[in-house]
Design a protein around this motif. Structure first.
Motif: not given
Lengths: 470, 1095
Positions: B237, B449-452, B454-455, B491-492, B494
């Protein structure tokens, strides 16, 4: 005996010392590849991890503050530790702000290191972990495994320490060789150590010898003294005690001339400059500045030196007997960097961008990912960049704008100067969102008197100057 | 000009000028069927248009008309005229907005889009300009968005070219069908482009029309749209991409707003209405497209079908009795009246061809309720004796659906035959839309959202595939396995908010697993065709429901791996018993029923699930009808209606069967008063309320909706009122009891014919597993993944039946697993990881009767890549030639180098210098000085690379350690008295949570060790803590109480832990043998996420 001083949170602590408002805030530091280098505990609690993309981290933690990883600043912060270590040993190798290796000789090393650690913690308030071993690799793993503010002395054999350490922790071993080695039944240094050296050599060639030594805890990598960092210094002992500032300036100019000559002779640039004045009572006054651009010209050096002198002037309460001009961070400027700064060679932004990316890629390949920090980490690129090639300078400056009855800007006030809008070239709308909040903007590209081309952005009732033409 | 604006909007046939001026119609609208370029659902778009008083709305998805049927249905609900169109990408990448004026225009549009996919490929359609030239009749052309050729030329100030382009388009779309499209989307250039286009229109006398390139209804939906575009463009994003929207102006704006924006050119707004007036409903309506069956002169389709049906009945029933005749007459009359004779003949022809070519075919589904289908040998379920209602298969208003199973490996041959027979243009697979559910939404949006990675993996791993993307929040409370991760919820936040917004949106188009549509007209005139990834049949871009709306009849060519396995087994058995036939198996074999009763039906089609095994233990099936009931009972409908326990009790004589009302005696008598089959539900509704069976079927289907909408109680009242009016003797209490059973059928259930079809196949596979276990289990292992259990579990079961599993051997193995006599199975090369068909073929051909004597010789004769050689060595394929697996792997490069030297044909090749002596004489390089892998390592490598533990079960290796902690084997646990508390350990096989009558969660799983499988049941207070363990652990340690029900034994879990390899190998051996220790004390609390056994 080699000690590894490990300070995982030094960067975070430095940023918080710089800006006190960051205390208690989730904070992350981002490298040039947009990956987080360091995260605070608060951010880690929200799931932010080093290595993650900055955008992704923001999506995890609404209050996350992301700052660029300012290597120079953290090195400056770590310098206190390094200097203290340099007092104890002549062999100090700062690898990064977080890691520093020190070679200790003599007796009672553990006691000495413990005492040193206690003093360092008290003086700097940085959390430190120290590992002591015969080699760097073992010391490093010992330091990582130990508790905060404690010293871990490796009493076991190095092979035992490395027994369970994965080969993956050795940065020079890629993923594919790791998979290959796994098929041969080798995943850890321990497994490596159990193999006959001859077979290992036959299978892995030159790599085998190195791996084998590593497995036995010998990394063959001595502590390389990098202290002090290279500087060039020009000094002049005055014939008499001087209080006249013009005389000091004249001496500074001579120093600047000499320094410029030496820099050009070495084909180097300096990125920091310090003026040192020794007063009649042998006290020293020092003023230092990190320069905006790498320089090697006499005029530039002198201009910067004068600036420093002006800052020092109120503190010069005794006659000066000696003047020194010291150029630091040598080599920071280079042909590549200067070429990038040449805006006129390729006026089209996309060509410049292309060249910039190529150069950054080259530098990062050559010197590592963290070697280049660009403004991208500070400024979030806007999508309008694709459409507005004539504007290449982005700012975010609040300005006062007078509009017509139709809401179109007529004039605006910036830094005390009034700019009259002569033409509105274009206007368009933009949208941005963050954390489910949509903000809408209207952007005007205007030509003004005094002459200039600007972009003004209206968000709600707030005007921002967001672009200035080259 | 024909005006068809619907009366519902208040528009008359000819709108007055002042009315028109107040109107604006969006003619450029994207729905989610633009695939990642539309952020509001079809219903939201149509509702918003209706709310704005728009009499019509055009849908112009990118290169697609996939939403056409749904859009039309939705528009009809809101009284809005649907205008069908598409934004077509031309071969130069430019866009054109095309609208169909009528059915002819729609057909042209379909053809053009089909040509686009054929020209540009499946993923990047590009319609050739040449194709456009012949597809312009009754198609209105709007010059497109900023990606249109004309606007692009205008924007780059190439006015002369723009003028020429406009002239060219006018030539193509003659008769006033070309409009210059003005889009004021407040991009930097848009206003100027609009002005220039309007000027061009004035110069050339071309009309202009205003559109807004709608991608969402409300401005706030911009965020969703932007995220979808980020997914489509593979950016995050923060990143810049030209295909991502700059601003939030592409909403469905009101007419007033549009009039305001185009105040400088009101005609552009007015022209939207002019265009809408030219358009009529373009969608084909229930056209009969079934191919006509080619017949000899003198025959017609109904007559020939009748002939075949009676001829078949003669064979099936050994003579046509009056009952059979009456039934056939009834069915044939209805089939003929509804015009489906050709369809029956077409299916018969395909099945006949398949059987003639050695392809087994069996019918299933509602077609098994048809006597004609039975007579035509499409199905094998006898209809008359079972009194199966034909109405479930075919009634007026219902489209018939014949499902045929073919062996998975031969199904493509059937497709090829159909293509050859009817022509590629007339055959297409129905499509499916892969929609966003929780897991896919989390993965895609997380990336945006460019989350990692592994996450994302950690989050999505714990979301099961059945959680809706807009119910992830609730899922953290609802699903026990998610409760430990409740911190993710905040945490997530959004991520989950955005997931909810795209819930149910289609992501991309896919192929229906089996539904094929055959038409006598080219399918591309009804809906666009897209090449499939497999390249065999094209995909018809309508899903099965939409295809039915258009009048297409789907024929399900299903792939059943069991039939392939059966085929393998049959061929293997026939090598020693040539007269043996699968189709002639006796249906009363006592040994087969004994196997079912003993709950040892692992690998048996439809009877291998833990629920079926448990049911068999209490039901003790003794004849085929019990099997039919068993198949139908373990379905959501009967389970929710508490049918299973009542059926078992009544069947075993523990309680008296109760049909609740005399009128139901005939319907429910044979199932002891329990609603087991779907037909019974329909018949009960009909009998109790007096409605027709067709209406009753609709009521049955409505139960699902009532359940979803929470209106089941209203449905109950309606039912009770109708039933008690018709049957005065029905009491309220019994009526309620009856409706309780009926309401449970909001879940899924089988028809009797379908259950009988499955039961028949199930029985036959059970027979095979009893009498020919080696051949049958080898067949099953060849066609994995299939059924309930992995190849490893099947191998373990075969081992328990006395069949030895022989490892992969370079000199013995073939492509497939094969029986070696009656007592062994040799694993095949196809189980070895990464071995492709060509590699296997090269290996088998390279061997060609002369066995390999060393690895070096193998490498000389078969040049395989290194990774495959490694896999073969590590899985033990060379164990009989060389013992030292690690030593071989270690010096494999040298071996390959030597082999290359032997293979080098040129005498002067530098490689040939290395040659010395015959390859057979030269020893294979082996690193003897290093230790070989441990036995355990070898075992794990074999398992990892073939998926099968060949020599023994993995727990055989661990038993001695487990014995020291009093961990029982499953066989020992099953011998304990009910109520005994025991601890067992084993692989965790297929944990699942079926629906329950009470709605309370219950979890079933099986623990597999070297001695067998033990069913584990988990419910009550323990489920919250145990679910995460069972749903994620590959191996478990379970403590629980033994429970017995009939012959079945299960363990009610009280505690369960992850079982880690390292715990067993490192901690357990240190325990002193006496006194025995509690294993929890030894293993302690286990973390949740661990890798077990390296798999």
């Amino acid at each position: 005996m080699i000690a590894c001083f490990y300070m995982p949170q030094i960067a975070i602590a430095t940023e918080r010392i710089r800006a006190l408002s960051l205390w208690g805030q989730p904070l992350a530091l981002v490298g040039e590849d947009d990956a987080l280098v360091c995260v605070s505990e608060e951010a880690a609690t929200a799931g932010v991890k080093p290595g993650q993309a900055a955008g992704g981290a923001r999506a995890l933690c609404k209050r996350l503050v992301v700052l660029p990883y300012d290597l120079a600043a953290y090195e400056a912060a770590a310098q206190v530790v390094w200097e203290a270590l340099a007092v104890e040993s002549s062999l100090v190798e700062p690898v990064a702000p977080e890691i520093c290796y020190v070679q200790f000789d003599g007796s009672q090393i553990v006691l000495r290191v413990r005492d040193l650690l206690r003093r360092l913690v008290a003086a700097t308030r940085f959390s430190l972990q120290v590992g002591l071993a015969e080699s760097k690799i073992v010391a490093y793993h010992a330091a990582r495994q130990t508790d905060i503010d404690t010293v871990s002395r490796v009493d076991r054999l190095p092979e035992e320490i490395l027994q369970e350490v994965s080969l993956a922790s050795w940065p020079l071993l890629g993923e594919v060789p790791q998979r290959q080695l796994a098929k041969l039944g080798i995943r850890t240094f321990g497994e490596l150590a159990r193999l006959p050296e001859r077979e290992l050599q036959r299978r892995l060639g030159t790599l085998a010898a190195h791996l084998s030594r590593l497995a036995q805890g010998h990394d063959s990598d001595p502590v390389r003294a990098k202290w002090p960092p290279p500087v060039l210094c020009e000094q002049e002992i005055l014939e008499y005690e001087v209080t006249d500032i013009t005389v000091i300036e004249a001496a500074l100019q001579r120093c600047a001339a000499g320094l410029a000559r030496r820099l050009r002779g070495r084909r180097e640039f300096c990125r920091s400059l310090a003026v040192c004045l020794t007063l009649e009572d042998q006290n020293q006054l020092r003023q230092q500045e990190r320069l905006a651009d790498p320089i090697d010209l006499e005029a530039s050096l002198f201009r910067a030196a004068r600036r420093l002198l002006v800052r020092m002037q109120p503190t010069i309460d005794r006659p000066v007997v000696e003047i020194a001009l010291q150029a630091g961070e040598l080599g920071a400027g280079s042909g590549i960097q200067l070429e990038l700064m040449d805006l006129y060679a390729n006026p089209m932004p996309h060509l410049r961008l292309q060249r910039l990316r190529t150069t950054i890629g080259h530098l990062q390949q050559r010197f590592g990912l963290g070697c280049v920090v660009t403004a991208r980490t500070l400024w979030q690129a806007r999508r309008i960049d694709l459409w507005t090639y004539p504007l290449c300078h982005q700012v975010r400056e609040a300005v006062q704008v007078i509009t017509s009855s139709a809401g179109v800007p007529v004039r605006f006030l910036r830094r005390g100067e009034v700019y009259h809008v002569e033409t509105v070239h274009r206007d368009w709308r933009e949208a941005e969102w963050e954390w489910d909040e949509l903000s809408l903007h209207v952007v005007y590209r205007i030509e003004t008197h005094p002459p200039g081309l600007y972009e003004l952005r209206l968000t709600g009732r707030h005007w921002l100057l967001c672009g200035i033409a080259d | 000009m024909s005006c068809v604006l619907p009366a519902a909007t208040g528009c008359s046939a000819a709108l007055r000028t002042e009315e028109r001026s107040a109107l604006f119609i969006h003619l450029h609208t994207h729905s989610p069927y633009s695939f990642l370029d539309g952020a509001s659902s079809l219903e939201d778009l149509v509702r918003a248009a209706a709310q704005h008083g728009m009499p019509a709305l055009a849908l112009t998805d990118h290169n697609s008309l996939a939403a056409a049927v749904k859009f039309v249905v939705c528009c009809q609900e809101y009284g809005v005229l649907p205008i069908l169109g598409s934004e077509v990408t031309m071969e130069d990448g430019s866009h054109l907005t095309l609208l169909a004026k009528n059915r002819v225009g729609y057909g042209n549009l379909c053809r053009l889009i089909t040509a686009g996919y054929a020209h540009g490929g499946r993923l990047s359609p590009r319609s050739p300009w040449q194709a456009l030239e012949v597809c312009t009749e009754d198609v209105l052309c709007l010059t497109g968005c900023r990606k249109g050729r004309l606007p692009a030329l205008i924007r780059s100030h190439r006015y002369a070219e723009a003028r020429a382009e406009a002239e060219r388009l006018r030539g193509l779309f003659a008769g006033g069908n070309l409009y210059l499209e003005l889009q004021e989307d407040f991009d930097p250039d848009s206003h100027q482009t609009c002005l220039d286009l309007a000027e061009l229109g004035r110069e050339l006398g071309l009309p202009v029309v205003a559109t807004n390139n709608v991608h969402y209804v409300r401005r706030a939906d911009y965020i969703t749209h932007d995220v979808l575009r980020a997914i489509a463009t593979l950016t995050d994003h923060d990143a810049i991409h030209a295909d991502r929207p700059l601003n939030a102006e592409r909403s469905l704006k009101s007419p007033a707003k549009m009039a305001d924006i185009f105040a400088w050119h009101p005609e552009a707004v007015r022209n939207t209405v002019v265009i809408a007036e030219q358009c009529t409903l373009a969608l084909p309506n229930k056209e009969d497209i079934t191919p006509r069956y080619a017949l000899r002169e003198g025959w017609d389709a109904p007559g020939y079908l009748r002939h075949l049906a009676f001829k078949g009945a003669e064979f099936r029933y050994r003579g046509v009795t009056p009952i059979v005749r009456a039934r056939l007459e009834h069915e044939l009359a209805l089939i003929t009246d509804l015009g489906y004779a050709d369809y029956f003949l077409m299916v018969w022809e395909i099945v006949r061809w398949a059987r003639k070519n050695g392809i087994r075919a069996t019918g299933r589904g509602s077609a098994a309720d048809s006597c004609v289908a039975y007579a035509l040998t499409l199905t094998d379920v006898e209809v008359i004796t079972r009194d199966l209602p034909f109405a479930r298969f075919l009634v007026p208003g219902k489209t018939p659906d014949i499902d045929m199973d073919f062996p998975s490996e031969r199904r493509d041959d059937v497709f090829r035959y159909i293509l050859q027979q009817y022509g590629e243009a007339h055959v297409g697979m129905a499509c499916t839309f892969h929609t966003y559910w929780s897991r896919s939404a989390v993965r895609d949006i997380g990336k945006a959202l460019a989350l990692a990675p592994d996450v994302l993996e950690a989050v999505s791993r714990h979301l099961n595939g059945f959680i809706r993307a807009d119910q992830i929040d609730q899922a953290f409370e609802r699903f026990a396995e998610l409760r430990p991760y409740v911190k993710y919820k905040e945490r997530f936040r959004l991520l989950f908010t955005l997931c909810a917004r795209i819930a149910g949106f289609p992501r991309h188009i896919g192929t229906h697993s089996s539904g094929i549509v055959i038409a006598r007209v080219p399918l591309a005139t009804l809906a666009p065709l897209v090449p499939s990834a497999r390249g065999l049949t094209q995909i018809w871009t309508l899903d099965k429901d939409d295809a039915e709306e258009l009048g297409a009849i789907k024929f399900d060519v299903l792939s059943l791996r069991t039939l392939s396995a059966v085929g393998d087994a049959e061929r293997a058995i026939q090598t020693t018993q040539p007269r043996w036939r699968y189709n002639r198996l006796p249906l009363d074999d006592p040994a087969t029923y004994a196997l079912m009763q003993a709950g040892q039906s692992v690998g048996v089609f439809q009877f291998e699930s833990p629920a079926q095994i448990a049911l068999a233990g209490s039901l003790t099936p003794e004849h085929f009808e019990d099997l039919v009931a068993s198949v139908a009972l373990i379905r959501p409908g009967p389970i929710r209606g508490n049918g299973v326990s009542r059926f078992v009790a009544a069947r075993n004589g523990w309680v008296r069967a109760d049909c609740l009302h005399p009128a139901l005696q005939q319907i429910l008598g044979k199932t002891y008063g329990v609603l087991v089959f779907q037909e019974q539900v329909v018949q009960v509704f009909a009998a109790m309320t007096g409605c027709s069976e067709a209406e009753a079927d609709k009521i049955r289907k409505g139960l699902l909706r009532h359940n979803k909408m929470g209106t089941m109680e209203a449905a109950r009242t309606t039912f009770l009122r109708a039933a008690m009016t018709l049957h005065r003797d029905l009491t309220l209490a019994r009526g309620n009891l009856l409706f309780d059973q009926l309401a449970a059928w909001c879940g899924y259930g089988f028809t009797e014919g379908h259950a009988a079809s499955f039961a028949l196949t199930g029985y036959k596979t059970a027979y095979l597993s009893v009498h020919h276990p080696a051949a049958y289990f080898a067949g099953l292992m060849n066609h994995q993944p299939m059924g309930y259990y992995s190849a490893n579990s099947l191998a373990a079961e075969a081992r328990r039946r006395g069949v030895q599993i022989l490892p992969v051997d370079i000199n013995e193995s073939e492509d497939r697993c094969r029986p070696v006599g009656e007592e062994a199975i040799r694993l095949g090369f196809r189980l070895v990881a990464e071995m492709r068909e060509a590699d296997i073929k090269a290996t088998v051909v390279g061997r060609s009767g002369e066995p390999f004597r060393s690895l070096l010789e193998f490498c000389c004769r078969v040049p395989l890549p290194r990774r495959l050689l490694e896999n073969l060595i590590l899985c033990g394929a060379f164990d009989l030639l060389h013992e030292h697996r690690r030593g071989l792997t270690w010096r494999l490069e040298e071996t390959q180098g030597l082999a290359a030297a032997y293979r080098a044909e040129e005498a002067d090749s530098p490689q040939s210098a290395l040659r010395f002596g015959s390859a057979r004489e030269v020893p294979t390089p082996i690193a003897d000085t290093i230790d070989d892998f441990s036995l355990w390592d070898k075992f794990i490598w074999t398992w990892r690379l073939t998926g099968v533990c060949a020599e023994c079960h993995v727990f055989t290796h661990l038993r001695s350690q487990l014995d020291r902690c009093r961990v029982l084997t499953t066989a020992e646990a099953m011998q304990q008295a009910a109520g005994t508390r025991v601890t067992v350990a084993g692989l965790n096989v297929r944990p699942h949570r079926p629906p329950t009558r009470s709605g309370k969660p219950v979890l079933f799983t099986s623990v597999e060790d070297e001695m067998g499988l033990l069913q584990i049941v988990c419910f009550g207070a323990e489920i919250a803590t145990l679910t995460p363990v069972f749903l994620t652990a590959p191996a478990v340690l379970v403590r629980g109480v033994v429970e017995r029900k009939g012959r079945s034994v299960s363990l009610r879990a009280e505690k369960a832990k992850f079982l880690r390899m390292e715990d067993i190998t490192t901690r357990l051996p240190k325990i002193p043998s006496a006194p025995p220790l509690e294993i929890e004390a030894v293993l302690g609390e286990m973390p949740h996420q661990v890798e077990v056994f390296g798999r």
